[in-house]
Design a protein around this motif. Structure first.
Motif, PDB file in Angstrom:
ATOM      1  N   ARG A 137      13.919 -24.940   6.923  1.00 40.52           N
ATOM      2  CA  ARG A 137      14.503 -26.160   7.485  1.00 40.52           C
ATOM      3  C   ARG A 137      16.025 -26.083   7.558  1.00 40.52           C
ATOM      4  O   ARG A 137      16.669 -27.010   8.073  1.00 40.52           O
ATOM      5  N   PRO A 170       7.995 -32.628   7.703  1.00 40.15           N
ATOM      6  CA  PRO A 170       7.808 -33.998   8.199  1.00 40.15           C
ATOM      7  C   PRO A 170       8.767 -34.323   9.336  1.00 40.15           C
ATOM      8  O   PRO A 170       9.782 -33.644   9.532  1.00 40.15           O
ATOM      9  N   ASP A 171       8.459 -35.370  10.068  1.00 39.63           N
ATOM     10  CA  ASP A 171       9.328 -35.796  11.163  1.00 39.63           C
ATOM     11  C   ASP A 171      10.741 -36.079  10.677  1.00 39.63           C
ATOM     12  O   ASP A 171      11.710 -35.869  11.406  1.00 39.63           O
ATOM     13  N   SER A 172      10.870 -36.552   9.448  1.00 40.86           N
ATOM     14  CA  SER A 172      12.187 -36.876   8.903  1.00 40.86           C
ATOM     15  C   SER A 172      13.081 -35.649   8.783  1.00 40.86           C
ATOM     16  O   SER A 172      14.312 -35.767   8.719  1.00 40.86           O
ATOM     17  N   ASP A 173      12.479 -34.450   8.761  1.00 41.23           N
ATOM     18  CA  ASP A 173      13.251 -33.205   8.698  1.00 41.23           C
ATOM     19  C   ASP A 173      13.444 -32.577  10.080  1.00 41.23           C
ATOM     20  O   ASP A 173      13.925 -31.452  10.189  1.00 41.23           O
ATOM     21  N   ASP A 174      13.031 -33.299  11.125  1.00 37.52           N
ATOM     22  CA  ASP A 174      13.293 -32.920  12.509  1.00 37.52           C
ATOM     23  C   ASP A 174      12.796 -31.502  12.844  1.00 37.52           C
ATOM     24  O   ASP A 174      13.583 -30.587  13.111  1.00 37.52           O
ATOM     25  N   ARG A 224      -0.467 -33.375  13.346  1.00 39.04           N
ATOM     26  CA  ARG A 224       0.111 -33.872  14.593  1.00 39.04           C
ATOM     27  C   ARG A 224      -0.910 -33.742  15.720  1.00 39.04           C
ATOM     28  O   ARG A 224      -1.858 -32.956  15.650  1.00 39.04           O
TER      29      ARG A 224
END
Length: 268
Positions: A137, A170-174, A224
């Motif tokens: 990430r 997760p989406d929060s980590d783009d 997803r």
């Protein structure tokens, strides 16, 4: 599920957390490996009890990786950046790539200390292979690491492999932004290969049960949709047959689809 006898004789330095299950070590267990601890095996068995398909996904995903690497070698690719490479097992990227080209270069990247320790021990005598401990990430840190920047030539095409790893981002980590950073480091003609868990044949009960088990790890599982996974190939042109269940790539079979999609995209 029977596994070989093991005595948990794994690396247990200060970085290794054996108090909670780890997804890389659980994946190793699904594949029949020994680089895992009791806490990983317990969590994996819980996941298998509620979602038996997880074990099949792990095996099919390994086959998908092998088919992808062979395809990329046929396209003339001789450099691979394997993100979230996990614990070494049969059919590693470098083994397949070196059957086509002994000079092919493979940079493995994983954050899990046990996976990295096993890989470094296994690959100590491989001059064209490196193992980097880093968080995928953080693309800048990965790309500047000596094992990556010193091995791969980013003026030539590179294959970026994100196989069974982004469902732990997760989406929060783009995840899209993470992939964009790797893509921007690669010249046109490079490739992105990706596989991702998804609910295809699983019931809602199975999906939720599996996710509940993974919430007990440091990297919960994100399922997803096909459309969300397709969006991760931003800036790429998918090669045939496009985004399919991983066990139906590159051609469909009569067996039921497993619960994950995969594809290969050529970077524009």
């Amino acid at each position: 599920m029977e596994r070989p006898d093991r005595d948990d004789a794994q690396p247990t330095g200060p970085q290794v957390d054996t108090s909670s299950p780890n997804v890389a070590r659980m994946y190793d267990y699904y594949l029949g490996g020994a680089a895992n601890f009791a806490v990983d095996r317990e969590a994996a068995e819980k996941a298998l009890a509620v979602t038996p398909e997880i074990g099949r996904f792990a095996r099919m995903n390994r086959w998908f990786l092998g088919r992808v690497v062979r395809y990329l070698c046929d396209q003339g690719i001789d450099q691979f950046l394997d993100l979230g490479s996990g614990v070494p097992t049969v059919g590693n990227v470098h083994e397949i790539a070196h059957q086509h080209d002994p000079e092919a270069r493979v940079a493995y990247v994983d954050v899990e200390p046990v996976a990295v320790a096993h890989a470094r021990a296994l690959l100590a005598d491989e001059p064209h292979v490196s193992v980097t401990q880093a968080d995928i990430r953080e693309p800048r840190a990965v790309l500047s690491a000596p094992g990556v920047s010193g091995l791969l030539d980013f003026s030539r095409p590179v294959a970026v492999l994100a196989v069974a790893i982004l469902h732990f981002v997760p989406d929060s980590d783009d995840p899209l932004g993470v992939l964009r950073a790797y893509r921007e480091a690669c010249p046109p003609g490079s490739y992105l290969a990706l596989s991702h868990a998804a609910r295809i044949t699983m019931s809602e009960h199975e999906a939720r049960g599996g996710q509940e088990v993974y919430r007990g790890t440091t990297t919960p599982l994100v399922l997803r949709t096909r459309e969300e996974i397709a969006a991760l190939f931003e800036g790429c042109e998918l090669v045939e047959p496009g985004l399919t269940p991983i066990n139906h790539w590159p051609e469909a079979t009569d067996e039921p689809p497993t619960n994950g999609y995969g594809a290969v995209g050529r970077m524009r």
